[in-house]
Design a protein around this motif. Structure first.
Motif, PDB file in Angstrom:
ATOM      1  N   UNK A   4     -15.380   7.837   4.608  1.00 50.35           N
ATOM      2  CA  UNK A   4     -14.449   6.785   5.178  1.00 50.35           C
ATOM      3  C   UNK A   4     -13.647   7.504   4.190  1.00 50.35           C
ATOM      4  N   UNK A   5     -12.427   6.199   5.070  1.00 49.49           N
ATOM      5  CA  UNK A   5     -10.986   6.461   4.876  1.00 49.49           C
ATOM      6  C   UNK A   5     -10.723   6.349   3.399  1.00 49.49           C
ATOM      7  N   UNK A   6      -9.430   7.504   2.782  1.00 49.00           N
ATOM      8  CA  UNK A   6      -8.773   6.327   1.378  1.00 49.00           C
ATOM      9  C   UNK A   6      -7.781   5.812   1.745  1.00 49.00           C
ATOM     10  N   UNK A   7      -7.442   4.953   1.206  1.00 50.99           N
ATOM     11  CA  UNK A   7      -5.625   4.405   1.025  1.00 50.99           C
ATOM     12  C   UNK A   7      -5.592   4.475  -0.801  1.00 50.99           C
ATOM     13  N   UNK A   8      -4.707   5.160  -0.194  1.00 61.92           N
ATOM     14  CA  UNK A   8      -4.552   5.829  -2.141  1.00 61.92           C
ATOM     15  C   UNK A   8      -2.894   5.307  -2.609  1.00 61.92           C
ATOM     16  N   UNK A   9      -2.008   4.541  -3.442  1.00 62.39           N
ATOM     17  CA  UNK A   9      -1.299   4.157  -4.278  1.00 62.39           C
ATOM     18  C   UNK A   9      -1.134   5.637  -4.800  1.00 62.39           C
ATOM     19  N   UNK A  10       0.465   6.429  -4.292  1.00 61.06           N
ATOM     20  CA  UNK A  10       0.940   7.888  -5.160  1.00 61.06           C
ATOM     21  C   UNK A  10       1.673   8.064  -6.461  1.00 61.06           C
ATOM     22  N   UNK A  11       1.866   6.119  -7.086  1.00 57.16           N
ATOM     23  CA  UNK A  11       2.349   5.778  -7.667  1.00 57.16           C
ATOM     24  C   UNK A  11       4.459   5.782  -7.187  1.00 57.16           C
ATOM     25  N   UNK A  12       4.998   5.690  -8.256  1.00 57.74           N
ATOM     26  CA  UNK A  12       6.633   5.449  -8.165  1.00 57.74           C
ATOM     27  C   UNK A  12       7.178   6.487  -7.373  1.00 57.74           C
ATOM     28  N   UNK A  13       7.454   7.821  -7.615  1.00 53.99           N
ATOM     29  CA  UNK A  13       7.936   8.967  -8.197  1.00 53.99           C
ATOM     30  C   UNK A  13       7.357  10.334  -7.936  1.00 53.99           C
ATOM     31  N   UNK A  14       7.008   9.972  -9.079  1.00 51.46           N
ATOM     32  CA  UNK A  14       6.903  11.070 -10.255  1.00 51.46           C
ATOM     33  C   UNK A  14       5.242  11.264  -9.871  1.00 51.46           C
ATOM     34  N   UNK A 197      13.787  12.775 -10.591  1.00 56.02           N
ATOM     35  CA  UNK A 197      14.620  13.306 -11.211  1.00 56.02           C
ATOM     36  C   UNK A 197      15.291  12.536 -10.929  1.00 56.02           C
ATOM     37  N   UNK A 198      16.250  12.086  -9.842  1.00 53.95           N
ATOM     38  CA  UNK A 198      17.559  11.616  -9.771  1.00 53.95           C
ATOM     39  C   UNK A 198      17.897  10.371  -9.482  1.00 53.95           C
ATOM     40  N   UNK A 199      16.439  10.009 -10.728  1.00 52.43           N
ATOM     41  CA  UNK A 199      17.186   8.557 -11.172  1.00 52.43           C
ATOM     42  C   UNK A 199      17.907   8.042 -11.596  1.00 52.43           C
ATOM     43  N   UNK A 221      15.817   2.764  -1.732  1.00 51.43           N
ATOM     44  CA  UNK A 221      14.554   3.131  -2.613  1.00 51.43           C
ATOM     45  C   UNK A 221      15.269   2.606  -4.217  1.00 51.43           C
ATOM     46  N   UNK A 222      15.785   1.554  -4.374  1.00 54.32           N
ATOM     47  CA  UNK A 222      15.793   0.584  -5.102  1.00 54.32           C
ATOM     48  C   UNK A 222      15.340  -0.249  -5.674  1.00 54.32           C
ATOM     49  N   UNK A 223      15.030  -0.736  -6.948  1.00 49.95           N
ATOM     50  CA  UNK A 223      14.317  -1.946  -7.430  1.00 49.95           C
ATOM     51  C   UNK A 223      15.515  -3.238  -8.587  1.00 49.95           C
TER      52      UNK A 223
END
Length: 258
Positions: A4-14, A197-199, A221-223
């Motif tokens: 099957x295919x996987x949709x994965x959340x890589x996280x916010x950055x780190x 790293x440049x947060x 790229x900001x919240x």
């Protein structure tokens, strides 16, 4: 086991904020299609030799599905690597609908969203007792419209904690709408590239956040986090109160009566 295919959340950055399950699946993938505009290429370092990598930043929906179908039909494990959590502004529904048409099975692996990473960056808690027990995730309209009954003014009038995605480039308009909704000056924080790293973090109020954001040249790229939870007085939780009884612990008063 059926492929099957996987949709994965890589996280916010780190790269270490991808889940263990997500990384394990990624490390065994034959093909990875990743959202290169927001997902670090460094994630590919955990992939096996010979993995085929596609950057979806330059691809259309049709092209993404064609790549998935091509390799799935060859019994290859395909990973679609999205930023943060794929269920939030991830545009995965349209992809899954296309896979349904092709009878290709898939699974969604959740990830750490940028809104929680942003709150962590400023060491805040969204859900403070007597302040807010509700978190609103939203955005201001851009090229993608927002339903009229979800206008920023209406949502802000609730007074809940808020996290705005995809909106910092229109910070002037955001503040104008929020001011109408809240009807007062409230704390605001803007976190660019949380956990990278440049947060960069800027904290202020509706009165000064526009100036602060522009002086730091934050345009993408900001919240945007909004609400009293950022800086306020609050009641402590009953969960750890010595006089509060629950199924795992007797309160101080109850213990002393025995």
């Amino acid at each position: 086991m059926t492929n099957k295919v996987y949709f994965i959340g890589a996280g916010p950055g780190d790269v270490d904020l991808i889940t263990v399950k997500g990384r394990n699946i990624l490390s065994s993938a034959d093909v990875v299609i990743y959202a290169g505009s927001l997902v670090s290429r460094e994630h590919m370092n955990c992939c096996k030799d010979g993995v085929k990598v596609y950057n979806s930043a330059s691809m259309t929906l049709k092209e993404v599905i064609e790549v998935i179908n091509k390799y799935y039909s060859k019994d290859k494990k395909v990973v679609r690597l999205h930023t943060g959590d794929p269920t939030i502004y991830g545009a995965i529904k349209e992809q899954m609908d296309e896979l349904d048409k092709l009878n290709i099975p898939y699974e969604v692996i959740p990830g750490v969203s940028s809104f929680t990473a942003a709150a962590a960056a400023i060491k805040s808690e969204f859900t403070l007792p007597n302040v807010s027990q509700t978190i609103i995730l939203t955005r201001i309209e851009g090229r993608t419209p927002v339903p009229e009954n979800e206008s920023l003014e209406k949502l802000a009038s609730i007074g809940a904690s808020m996290a705005l995605f995809l909106s910092v480039s229109m910070i002037d308009k955001v503040v104008e709408r929020l001011r109408k909704g809240y009807g007062r000056n409230v704390p605001v924080a803007v976190i660019q590239k949380a956990t990278w790293q440049d947060e960069k973090c800027v904290v202020g109020t509706l009165d000064d956040i526009v100036e602060k954001v522009k002086s730091e040249n934050i345009t993408k790229t900001a919240q945007i986090l909004v609400g009293d939870f950022i800086h306020c007085k609050y009641n402590k939780s009953l969960l750890y109160d010595e006089n509060f009884t629950h199924m795992y612990r007797k309160g101080k008063d109850e213990n002393s009566s025995n």
